[in-house]
Motif scaffolding. Structure first.
Motif, mmCIF file in Angstrom:
data_model
loop_
_atom_site.group_PDB
_atom_site.id
_atom_site.type_symbol
_atom_site.label_atom_id
_atom_site.label_comp_id
_atom_site.label_asym_id
_atom_site.label_seq_id
_atom_site.Cartn_x
_atom_site.Cartn_y
_atom_site.Cartn_z
ATOM 1 N N ARG A 120 0.837 -1.201 0.000
ATOM 2 C CA ARG A 120 0.000 0.000 0.000
ATOM 3 C C ARG A 120 0.871 1.250 0.000
ATOM 4 N NH1 ARG A 120 -5.243 1.104 3.949
ATOM 5 N NH2 ARG A 120 -5.814 3.136 3.075
ATOM 6 N N LEU A 121 1.950 1.233 0.777
ATOM 7 C CA LEU A 121 2.849 2.374 0.828
ATOM 8 C C LEU A 121 3.453 2.648 -0.549
ATOM 9 C CD1 LEU A 121 4.472 4.301 2.879
ATOM 10 C CD2 LEU A 121 6.291 2.611 2.602
ATOM 11 N N LEU A 122 3.958 1.603 -1.191
ATOM 12 C CA LEU A 122 4.595 1.783 -2.488
ATOM 13 C C LEU A 122 3.589 2.224 -3.552
ATOM 14 C CD1 LEU A 122 7.030 -1.283 -2.514
ATOM 15 C CD2 LEU A 122 7.475 1.079 -1.804
ATOM 16 N N ALA A 123 2.372 1.704 -3.466
ATOM 17 C CA ALA A 123 1.332 2.131 -4.410
ATOM 18 C C ALA A 123 1.010 3.609 -4.227
ATOM 19 C CB ALA A 123 0.084 1.271 -4.228
ATOM 20 N N LEU A 124 0.997 4.046 -2.979
ATOM 21 C CA LEU A 124 0.715 5.452 -2.698
ATOM 22 C C LEU A 124 1.834 6.342 -3.238
ATOM 23 C CD1 LEU A 124 -1.109 7.504 -1.294
ATOM 24 C CD2 LEU A 124 0.090 7.005 0.844
ATOM 25 N N ALA A 125 3.076 5.913 -3.026
ATOM 26 C CA ALA A 125 4.197 6.688 -3.561
ATOM 27 C C ALA A 125 4.149 6.741 -5.080
ATOM 28 C CB ALA A 125 5.518 6.078 -3.080
ATOM 29 N N ALA A 126 3.827 5.605 -5.698
ATOM 30 C CA ALA A 126 3.765 5.576 -7.164
ATOM 31 C C ALA A 126 2.637 6.451 -7.694
ATOM 32 C CB ALA A 126 3.591 4.136 -7.635
ATOM 33 N N ALA A 127 1.513 6.471 -6.990
ATOM 34 C CA ALA A 127 0.364 7.247 -7.460
ATOM 35 C C ALA A 127 0.681 8.731 -7.539
ATOM 36 C CB ALA A 127 -0.829 7.010 -6.535
#
Length: 649
Positions: A423-430
């Protein structure tokens, strides 16, 4: 608050007793509490000021929890279960609680999952949505089937805001009995033990052996052994209390040839009797253990272990490890072994003061109130306003002056691939947001490197060595504090960098030191360049020669209180003031993905969306900050707002 607590006790009355104590604590704090009980009524449970809704009751035979029985003693049929579910939903609709608490579910009561899920899903559909909490004792009984544990974790993640654990991790952490995943661990809030009883004055002199065998028939073995022991050694002054769930015929047989007054039913003044007893003999249920902790009475514990139950044995062993009791396994229980244990415990040293937290009822109310306040604030959202908002004004002022507000994001405590990391990495990517992930070298698993290989804009820093607290008792935690010998600090910091390089291969790792708890000895900070480090990230302090430094300035977690989200309005005010006060210092967001509950995730996601759409914000990439060019001693810093320190020596 209006608080609805749903509980179904199937064997003894311990679950109902604890739930009722919580409900009374809410009432005593000025709130409105409703207890929805699905087990048989228990006459010893106090409901002072608590509203009660009694469902058609269920119980079990022995430890057959998968087959609940109705009032007629037959397995509960669909009609009975449907009537219970309908009454729960009707109660929810009429009471319209601000908070819904399910006792034990979803970690237990799988046979009643349909009615608990119906209640929780109906609660989440209400507007405004109530806070949804799980309430569990200090020790759980984990299934041997991994898929059932995963199912419980999935339900917590999807439907709940937090998990109240009514225990003290200093005595027994929840993961001693239940294998927690990262998502669930982040949602745990330890409350301390819920102390059901009063605090009687210490007796002038303790005397006699007090035996208590729970509230139901599960204590028959202990009752029989204690009665035979009393017949053999009446001089020890026995008083034996049987639960109200023990059939009268069994009680008469157990009491054969015992003097009048030795054997009786459980009494409401049990805590006072316990405080006056020289020795306690009992099982080791939750409430019994709390009674012992409150009175300090020396104890012989015979934990209930039928049906592969492990809860009481684990709790008893933890108490024994602290010198508070002697354990007699139920399989070894006879009158002979009980008498030997009583005699041995009678001459053992008195227990020392333990210091374990018994304020769980009051603390549960405080945590719930804080979580509800955060949920209500977040329902209004930290979205941008019309320009009158302090953060809007600070950002707009920067933009009007042509100044950029530099933004840096660090997340701590990574060790492996988890759903929270995803979830953290998805948020950073978004948001195309560069991220510095502080990983604990001694805990890094191969899965972390594999997961980061596919991530974009993510760098790894060295988060100490093992994130182990070496601070003396009473001082703030630190792994690299000034209290440790300098040689040890150097060795651990060097080993941390070496381990990190071995376990996170490739350019994703940066030689940046992030001290656990953001604390480190100044002598170690000065020595980091000689160990191979190029950067340092902690909290704002003086620069260190030879290191590029960028620090965290905004941590949204209330570590000393609810361990959920701090007041979001105060967070935004502080951020705005920081931007206005020190325009040259980057905003440093500090997150801990493994510790995030839904309120924290929601805030971070909304904050990132708000910041990254403002033209004044410029994201700093850790790879640019800490690369060789940034450390060039001859040239100016490419990021003038970050202190540029020349390497010396």
């Amino acid at each position: 608050m209006r608080v609805l607590i749903a509980v179904t006790h199937l064997l003894g009355a311990g679950h109902l007793t604890r739930a009722a104590a919580l409900a009374r604590a809410f009432v005593e704090a000025g709130h409105d509490a409703m207890l929805v009980s699905g087990g048989f009524p228990a006459p010893m449970v106090r409901l002072d000021g608590v509203r009660l809704v009694q469902l058609p009751p269920l119980r079990v035979a022995g430890t057959a929890f998968a087959t609940p029985l109705g009032p007629d003693g037959e397995p509960a049929d669909a009609a009975l279960l449907n009537s219970r579910r309908a009454l729960m939903i009707e109660t929810l609709a009429s009471f319209r609680p601000d908070t819904v608490i399910t006792e034990l579910f979803p970690f237990g009561r799988r046979a009643l999952a349909a009615e608990f899920l119906a209640l929780v899903e109906a609660a989440r559909a209400l507007r405004p949505r109530p806070l949804v909490l799980a309430s569990v004792r200090d020790i759980l009984v984990a299934s041997s089937k991994p898929e059932r544990i995963a199912e419980a974790h999935d339900r917590v993640a999807a439907l709940y805001d937090a998990v109240l654990v009514h225990g003290d991790p200093a005595l027994v952490p929840l993961d001693a009995s239940w294998p927690l995943d990262g998502r669930t661990r982040a949602m745990i809030r330890y409350t301390g033990y819920v102390d059901e009883g009063s605090r009687p004055a210490p007796a002038a002199a303790r005397a006699g052996v007090l035996v208590a065998a729970g509230s139901g028939p599960a204590g028959l073995l202990l009752l029989r052994a204690a009665a035979e022991s009393a017949r053999r050694r009446p001089d020890l002054g026995w008083q034996i209390l049987a639960g109200h769930g023990v059939p009268e015929s069994d009680l008469r047989a157990i009491g054969h040839a015992l003097p009048e007054g030795v054997l009786g039913r459980a009494r409401p003044d049990y805590r006072s009797l316990l405080a006056a007893a020289a020795l306690s003999v009992s099982q080791c249920g939750y409430n019994t253990a709390t009674d012992l902790l409150a009175t300090g009475t020396p104890a012989v514990l015979v934990p209930f272990e039928a049906g592969d139950e492990t809860e009481q044995r684990l709790r008893a062993e933890r108490l024994a490890a602290h010198g508070l009791a002697e354990v007699l396994p139920e399989a070894d229980l006879t009158a002979d072994t009980l008498l030997r244990a009583v005699e041995a415990r009678s001459v053992a040293p008195a227990p020392d003061a333990h210091g374990f937290d018994l304020g769980g009822a009051r603390r549960s109310v405080e945590i719930t109130a804080a979580l509800l306040a955060n949920l209500q604030r977040m329902s209004r959202g930290p979205a941008a306003g019309t320009g009158s908002d302090p953060l809007d004004r600070a950002l707009n002022e920067a933009a009007s002056r042509g100044r950029q507000v530099q933004f840096f994001w660090r997340d701590d405590d990574a060790v492996t691939a988890t759903p929270a990391l995803d979830r953290l990495l998805a948020l950073a990517a978004a948001h195309a947001a560069p991220l510095l992930l502080a990983a604990i070298p001694a805990g890094i698993e191969p899965a972390l490197g594999r997961r980061l290989a596919a991530a974009q804009n993510v760098s790894v820093a060295v988060h100490g060595l093992a994130h182990r607290n070496h601070a003396p008792s009473g001082e703030k935690p630190a792994e690299f504090g000034a209290h440790r010998p300098h040689a040890e600090l150097l060795a651990d910091a060097a080993y941390g960098l070496r381990l990190a390089r071995e376990r996170v291969p490739g350019p994703v790792l940066l030689p940046v030191f992030v001290p656990p708890w953001n604390r480190l000895a100044p002598t170690l900070a000065a020595a980091l360049p000689d160990l191979g480090y190029r950067g340092l990230s902690a909290v704002p302090e003086a620069p260190v020669p030879g290191l590029r430094r960028i620090d965290a300035t905004l941590d949204p977690i209330d570590w000393r209180g609810s361990r959920s989200l701090r007041d979001p309005e105060a967070l935004l005010r502080d951020l705005a003031a920081d931007i206005a006060r020190e325009p040259s210092r980057p905003v440093g967001l500090l997150t801990h993905h493994l510790a995030h509950d839904p309120a924290i995730w929601d805030f971070v996601e909304a904050l990132l969306a708000r910041l990254f759409k403002h033209p004044a914000i410029r994201a700093l990439d850790p790879r640019e900050l800490f690369d060789d060019a940034a450390m060039d001693t001859n040239g100016p810093s490419p990021h003038s707002s970050v202190p540029q320190i020349a390497r010396t020596g």
